[in-house]
Every structure is written in C-alpha cells, then in structure tokens.
Write an enzyme that holds these catalytic residues in place. Structure first.
Site, short mmCIF file in Angstrom:
data_model
loop_
_atom_site.label_atom_id
_atom_site.label_comp_id
_atom_site.label_asym_id
_atom_site.label_seq_id
_atom_site.Cartn_x
_atom_site.Cartn_y
_atom_site.Cartn_z
CG ASP A 128 -49.88 -43.77 -9.64
OD1 ASP A 128 -49.48 -43.41 -8.52
OD2 ASP A 128 -49.18 -44.43 -10.43
CD GLU A 177 -45.23 -46.13 -6.23
OE1 GLU A 177 -44.30 -46.78 -5.72
OE2 GLU A 177 -46.30 -46.67 -6.60
#
Length: 560
Positions: free
Chosen positions: A266, A321
């Site tokens: 991400d 994350e």
C-alpha cells in the site's frame, strides 16, 4: 428493468386465478401504486424494447457470447449455460476471488451459488462493451491463447524470468495480465554513468507495480498481479485470506523456520506521474515501498532459479502498513517463526535500519455552544489550539530533561490535522495528534496525563495506533550478513535509527531480535510529489539482498 431504472413493480395473474373469483380488481393494491412517473417510464421502456427489437438483439449477442465462452480452454470452467444475455459460468473452484478480480478490472458480476459466475448485462450493451467484458473474463480465468498486454511480455523474455514458463502453485488464484497502457514506453536506455541499461525484468516489474494504484485498503489488483509475476519467476505464490501477497521458494514454508522478507504494497494517496528521468524512475510508491518489495521478489527469484536452498525464503507484500491497523503484518505473525526477518522499507542500498520509534495517535473533539466572536467565551478552535500548545510544551520540557540532542530519544508530537465546523448552535473542532515515542517510554503515563488535560480543557480524547519502540543491534547475525554483503559489492555499510514506525514495531516483539529493515530509495522522498528511485541503487539493493539471502538460506541452526 420494467421502468428503465425508475422503480416499478407489476403483478401478473394466470387465467386460472382470475377465473377463480377469489381475487377481484383492487384487492391487491398499494398506496403508492399507479405512480404516474413510473408508469410513463415503463411505457417508454416498452416502446424502446419493441422499436429496437431488444429481445432478438439479446438472443443474437447471447449466442455470440456463449460461443466465445464455451471455446475458452481453461480447467477453471466446468460449464457455460444461458439464455440470451443471461449467462452462467460454472467454475471448478469457488467464484468469489474471480468476482473480485473482475471488479478490479471494472467488470461488475455477481455469484449464483458458491461457484457460478453470473452475467446479466443490460439489454442495450454495445458489441464493443460486450467484447471487452468477454476478453477480461478470459484473462481473469486464465484461458489459453490470451495475449498478455504490457510490460510482462518484456519481462518474460528478459533476465530474471523463470525458465520453461513455470507457473507455480496458486489455489483459488485468478490469473491477471500485466497492466495495460504504456507499460513498456520510455524504458531507460542509459544509467547515471552513461552505461546502457538492459530492459530487464527487474526494472519492468517495478515499473508495472507503479502503474497499479494500491492505496491502503485497495491493494487487491497489485496483490494478484504480483502473485502471477512471482509464479512466472519460479516461486510458489498466492494471495492469502487477509489480502497479502505471499511468494515462497518452497511449497510448505510455514512448517520450517524461513527467512521472511516483509514488505508492503500500500501507498499513501497522491498521483506522481510515472516517468524515467536521468536514471531515476518516478511514481507513487517507487520509494515507499514498492521499490523494496520489488527488490525482494527479484532477489528471491534469482535464488529460486539457482536452486539448492536449504531454508525457505518467504516474501510477504502486506496490506495496510500505511494505515494504523497494520492488518497485513498482524495476519502473518502467528503463521511464521522466522530465522530472520527483513522489513522492506527504504534505507538506501548501503544502509541498514535497526530501530523504529513507537507511536500513539490522539484524536480530540472540542464542542462549545456558539457565541459571538466579540464575546468573552473561547471558541472550540481556541480551546483545541490551547490543548495542542500544552502538548508541545510538555514534549519540549521532557526532551530537555531526557533526550539530549538525539532525535531517536526525543518525544515528538505532531499536529496532523485540525478543522472546525459551525451550525449556528454549536462550534466543533476536531484535531489529530501523532506522537513518535522514544525507547522505554511510559505510554500509559502519557495517556493518563493527556486524559487529565482533556478533562481540564473539556476535550474529548480517543487513542489508537499504539506501537512500542523496537530496536535491535548491529551485532545480530542478520546485520552482520548485510555488512558482509554490502562490503562485497564495494560499498561501505552504515546503520540507521528512524524516527517513524514500520511493521518492524508490529512483528519484532513476536519474532525476536534477528530483524532489520532494508531497501533501496531515499526515505526523505516518502509521501512527496517528487518520489523517485535511482535505478542503479535499485539494482545494487537486489545484488545485496541476493548475497544476504544466499547465506541465510544455507543456515541450519537458529541464532536469536
């Protein structure tokens, strides 16, 4: 459909029911029945259906679609059946992963039971639109004969591609093509020193990853693409139940002590135009952290193709994350007990990170009755600002007493956001404060202090994202392996402590001290509109990782 999009229902009675005499006109009615607008829409819809002969058109297009779908050669399809444009594709596996893969390609389909993919397009669908849908379905279901567009064609014939077309193992994994568009356009021809770059699979992989947006919570398309690419490079790959991309040199890596490379897919929001300039590749995530993740995949694939690995190497591309949840990392904590773990974060290819600060997020809400701005009462914004200054002053005083000149040892609050609203009756201000916490800091005492200030200032507080500081040392076996590998490439290694947080804070307390963070890229470019990675550094990091992993994968004993 009866009203052409305007809500409308109709009741049909058979002749036997009508002749029974038990139901007469008006018996089954509705207060809102006979809506003039809905009835007019229905009449217009019926006119169009008749005038354009949509039933016959649906029959013709449906026949074409059935023929194309039935001609697909893939073990995933058990049967294709339908009437007109109402089509069902019965699969040999559960349908949900393939519905999600279609959605990521902008095709909305629904299930009909656990393993049937249902197609029910509008009667007015164009032939071009139907052709696009059928082509995407063929790609997602992995039908033979489908050409894969984009940079993966380049990668298949370049260094780093798996020999023999190895496809790997992937239960319930949809097969996706490489991103479409200009994925091969403007591949770099020269490096920093004027040396020619080979248009290799390593660069091609990272370039393709940058073309796939993967904001936190929206990593699915990238996860499936990476699983396919890892399979082509000779790795066992799949997307797990959390949404993480998993690739391994061994089929059953969970039963042994693997070397785990934990990166994340991400990125933060924002579009950085993808381009090559003066030996650098620009794009959102080039540094944080698609560059490190791509380097993990490339280095692991090199070793998998070389063979003779005693210990499994597992690459994890985690989800979320960048969010405070760290859902991806938490999803693998109990799955593995690694010999060593490398966190995929940008440190520079000559540097190794051995510590991250802790974190605490504080959300505050201030609500006050509206008053005239010339009056004596403080507004909600003034109260919130006063609370923030109290936080800053406390941190400054704490740092004077405890931190010295060390940023890693400092208590670092940041005002992440503040905004206010008014409705004429109440003023409301919301603020978010992010703390970066030093080692051995008493988080519970800080929360108690903040709650006391909140009570005094009438600020309602909530806490989230709490992580303790985690640090290891340069003497651990993994750090020594990186030192040797970096020196073997002619570079001089250095160690770093970072003031942010990463998934090291999440898994470190469970997996032990033999853990570092490593990856190409300048972390000062994280989250910026100028985010880019030097391709010489990217290649250097892959070489360093290959050396480190080659050493670790031959170890038989664990040292914690």
């Amino acid at each position: 459909a009866l009203g052409g999009g305007v809500p409308l229902g109709a009741i049909g009675l058979g002749q036997r029911v009508i002749e029974s005499g038990r139901i007469s006109k008006g018996v089954h009615g509705s207060t809102f029945g006979g809506n003039p607008l809905a009835c007019a829409a229905a009449l217009a819809t019926l006119d169009i259906i008749e005038r354009e002969d949509l039933p016959a058109r649906a029959a013709r297009l449906g026949t074409t679609a059935l023929e194309r779908l039935r001609s697909l050669r893939t073990p995933l399809i058990r049967e294709v059946r339908g009437r007109g444009l109402m089509i069902g594709i019965e699969l040999t596996k559960r349908v949900q992963p393939y519905l999600e893969a279609l959605l990521e390609r902008s095709i909305l389909a629904l299930p009909a039971g656990p393993n049937v993919l249902r197609l029910l397009p509008p009667l007015v669908i164009t032939e071009e639109q139907l052709d696009t849908v059928l082509t995407v379905i063929a790609d997602v279901l992995g039908a033979q004969g489908q050409e894969v567009a984009g940079v993966s064609n380049l990668a298949a014939g370049s260094r780093g591609a798996a020999p023999g077309g190895f496809s790997g193992e992937s239960p319930d994994l949809p097969s996706l093509p490489a991103p479409e568009g200009d994925a091969q356009k403007n591949l770099p021809l020269k490096g920093d020193e004027g040396e020619p770059y080979q248009a290799d699979a390593d660069i091609a992989l990272l370039h393709s990853m940058l073309t796939i947006p993967s904001y936190s919570g929206q990593e699915g398309a990238l996860a499936h693409y990476l699983a396919e690419q890892a399979q082509q490079r000779g790795l066992h790959a799949y997307v797990d139940e959390v949404g993480n991309f998993i690739a391994s040199t061994h089929r059953d890596a969970c039963d042994e002590q693997p070397v785990v490379l934990l990166g994340h897919m991400d990125t933060v929001h924002g579009v950085v135009p993808i381009r090559y300039e003066e030996g650098a590749l620009y794009g959102r995530g080039a540094v944080d952290a698609k560059g490190p993740l791509a380097a993990f995949v490339c280095a692991t694939a090199r070793l998998a193709q070389a063979g003779n690995l005693t210990r499994p190497i597992v690459v994890v591309g985690a989800v979320e994350e960048e969010a405070a949840t760290s859902r991806g990392a938490r999803g693998v904590i109990e799955r593995y007990q690694p010999l060593a773990c490398v966190i995929g974060e940008p440190s520079g290819s000559q540097n190794v990170t051995i510590g991250y600060k802790g974190r605490l997020l504080v959300d505050g809400t201030v609500t006050r009755s509206s008053s005239h701005s010339a009056g004596p009462q403080l507004s909600s914004s003034e109260v919130a600002t006063t609370f923030w200054m109290r936080v800053r002053n406390h941190a400054d005083e704490w740092n004077r007493q405890h931190a010295g000149n060390s940023a890693f040892a400092s208590l670092m609050p940041t005002l992440r956001s503040i905004n206010s609203t008014q409705d004429g009756m109440e003023d409301r201000t919301l603020l978010c404060i992010g703390y970066r916490l030093p080692p051995n800091f008493d988080i519970a005492a800080l929360r108690e202090e903040l709650e006391r200030w909140g009570d005094e200032d009438n600020v309602q507080l909530s806490f989230s994202g709490e992580e303790v500081t985690f640090q290891t040392s340069r003497t651990i076996p993994l750090a020594r392996s990186f030192v040797s590998a970096i020196r073997a490439t002619g570079a001089q290694p250095t160690f770093k402590y970072k003031t942010g947080t990463s998934d090291m804070n999440v898994v470190g307390p469970f997996w032990g001290q033999n853990i570092v963070a490593y990856g190409p890229g300048d972390s000062r470019l994280d989250h910026t509109p100028d985010e880019h990675i030097r391709l010489t550094e990217y290649h250097h990091a892959i070489d360093v990782l290959t050396r480190v992993l080659s050493e670790l994968a031959q170890q038989r004993s664990v040292t914690r």
